[in-house]
Design a protein around this motif. Structure first.
Motif, short mmCIF file in Angstrom:
data_model
loop_
_atom_site.label_atom_id
_atom_site.label_comp_id
_atom_site.label_asym_id
_atom_site.label_seq_id
_atom_site.Cartn_x
_atom_site.Cartn_y
_atom_site.Cartn_z
N GLY A 353 0.96 -1.25 -0.11
CA GLY A 353 0.04 0.04 -0.09
C GLY A 353 0.74 1.05 -0.04
N VAL A 354 1.99 1.33 0.07
CA VAL A 354 3.06 2.39 0.04
C VAL A 354 3.73 2.53 -1.29
CG1 VAL A 354 5.04 3.56 1.27
CG2 VAL A 354 3.35 2.22 2.72
N SER A 355 3.62 3.87 -1.75
CA SER A 355 4.26 4.03 -3.08
C SER A 355 5.66 3.65 -3.12
CB SER A 355 3.79 5.52 -3.54
OG SER A 355 4.63 5.72 -4.71
N LEU A 356 6.13 3.47 -3.85
CA LEU A 356 7.42 2.92 -4.54
C LEU A 356 8.01 3.53 -5.57
CD1 LEU A 356 10.19 1.22 -3.53
CD2 LEU A 356 9.27 -0.54 -5.08
N ASP A 357 8.75 4.46 -5.53
CA ASP A 357 8.98 5.62 -6.48
C ASP A 357 9.96 4.75 -7.56
OD1 ASP A 357 9.30 7.39 -8.41
OD2 ASP A 357 9.84 8.96 -7.07
N VAL A 358 9.62 4.10 -8.42
CA VAL A 358 10.39 3.24 -9.34
C VAL A 358 10.94 4.34 -10.59
CG1 VAL A 358 9.56 0.77 -8.79
CG2 VAL A 358 8.44 2.28 -10.81
#
Length: 455
Positions: A353-358
């Motif tokens: 649920g937590v954004s992972l900035d790829v």
């Protein structure tokens, strides 16, 4: 030329005419066009029913006032339309449900309704006003009243390819008593309840083109296919037969994750059957793979969501069209093989649920190579193309997912994503079906769902 090809070519015009007249939406374009460079002239076929129920609040004349009015929308939408050609929405109707007592003492009413559809392609929107007629309808002594409004939706013409999204706006009603009285009823104004999904459907707009000149792109192929392709490279086809587009649905298993990735439905368009004196023959076309939502468990327990895009080898030029080029190892019902090379791009990733900035350049470091085989392929109706871990040729037993590159904005995430998913032993399956024809169980990939509205 083989006897089977002769028989097939001889009956193509008759078959196409009979199937079209029978309402099966056409098996293939007529072979009357003899210019191989000419694009198919047969309109794209295939339509599907669309239905939605939307809530509205409508204001009726005093003393009734505001009342909730559910509205059922029905239509028949085309699946695929050539750019520059009229897009026709058929069988359009609105059914309004009025609670008992909404129209007071009236015993019979008639009237009209208006509504606006919004056609959206990318960020461009066009309003399509629709006028509908409500025939004389008796008001029941008890219970709710259903008023059915029917009308013709103006044709929509779009000159650019892409996906057209249709949404439904707020209706208005004008009702009169039957027989008419000297004082007509006031117009009924409505507002749409917030937070609803107003999408009626999506339509794919395709630019129809002639087959591309030249032979298949060079590349390392399975031994049997390379030999067959070399034979084709030395010959000129005796006929290039245009085919109507195909729908596709697919899935892939990622061995390292133990996950199944379901691909968004797409189309193969600009499809052609290249017929030679003897097999193998050739199948060419183009496809655009829409982004697919992916849900997996990283390391077996971490929920990861993201969007996967499959892109052509030259995607950096801005191209998003993937060429399809395969071999037909018999005449009409045969074994088909094809080789696809696509880059995989991962974006919009969340972990638990937590954004992972790829970032915007999280792509496989090299193309994913898919060698697919279809043992019961029909040149007009499609079939299943897949890898098979039991295939006698190692090239068709699965595919390798390359490592990822360019992932991460603040941190280098290449090793994280590659460690979770990259490696050999993955499987792919694509079901292919003639546009407009029902999805046959035989043509579904094992354990793959048929998209809603495509049964």
């Amino acid at each position: 030329m083989t006897q089977q090809v002769r028989r097939t070519l001889g009956r193509l015009p008759v078959l196409a005419g009979v199937i079209l007249l029978a309402g099966a939406q056409g098996a293939m374009a007529s072979s009357a066009a003899t210019d191989p460079a000419a694009p198919p002239k047969v309109p794209l076929q295939g339509a599907a029913p669309a239905r939605q129920t939307l809530g509205n609040t409508c204001v009726f004349p005093d003393p009734v006032g505001e009342r909730p009015v559910p509205m059922d929308v029905q239509a028949t939408l085309p699946k695929v339309v050539p750019t520059g050609k009229p897009l026709q929405i058929k069988d359009f109707s609105l059914t309004f449900t009025l609670a008992e007592g909404t129209l007071g003492s009236l015993t019979e009413v008639a009237g009209a309704a208006t509504i606006e559809l919004t056609a959206t392609r990318e960020d461009k929107k066009s309003q399509v006003p629709v006028a509908l007629e409500i025939p004389a309808t008796k008001v029941p002594a008890a219970g709710e009243l259903k008023l059915v409004a029917k009308g013709k939706v103006p044709d929509i013409v779009v000159n650019l390819p892409g996906e057209l999204r249709l949404t439904t706006g707020t209706p208005s009603l004008a009702l009169t008593a039957v027989p008419a009285t000297e004082t007509p009823l006031k117009p009924v104004t409505c507002t749409q309840a917030p937070g609803q999904d107003t999408e009626l459907g999506k339509i794919t707009l395709l630019k129809m083109e002639a087959p591309k000149p030249g032979n298949a792109k060079p590349g390392k192929k399975p031994a049997a296919e390379a030999k067959a392709q070399d034979a084709n490279d030395e010959r000129e086809p005796i006929l290039v037969q245009p085919l109507l587009p195909f729908e596709t649905q697919g899935r892939s298993t990622v061995s390292k994750l133990g996950a199944v990735v379901r691909l968004a439905p797409s189309f193969i368009f600009n499809a052609f059957w290249h017929v030679y004196m003897e097999p193998p023959h050739r199948f060419t076309g183009s496809t655009i793979m829409p982004p697919s939502k992916v849900t997996i468990l990283g390391f077996g327990f971490v929920p990861i969501n993201g969007t996967l895009e499959l892109l052509p080898p030259d995607y950096k030029t801005g191209n998003n069209v993937i060429d399809v080029d395969g071999l037909l190892h018999g005449d009409t019902t045969t074994t088909a093989t094809t080789r696809l090379e696509v880059f995989g791009k991962f974006k919009d990733v969340t972990v638990n649920g937590v954004s992972l900035d790829v970032g915007s350049n999280c792509v496989t470091s090299e193309p994913i190579v898919l060698n697919l085989r279809g043992p019961n392929w029909d040149v007009s109706y499609g079939g299943v193309l897949r890898t098979d871990p039991n295939d006698p040729d190692p090239a068709y037993r699965g595919f390798t997912l390359p490592t990822f590159s360019g992932c991460g904005v603040k941190d280098d995430l290449d090793s994280l994503l590659s460690g979770m998913s990259s490696g050999p032993g993955n499987q792919a399956c694509v079901g292919v079906n003639q546009v407009g024809l029902p999805w046959d169980d035989v043509r579904k990939c094992p354990n793959a769902e048929v998209p809603v509205g495509r049964r």
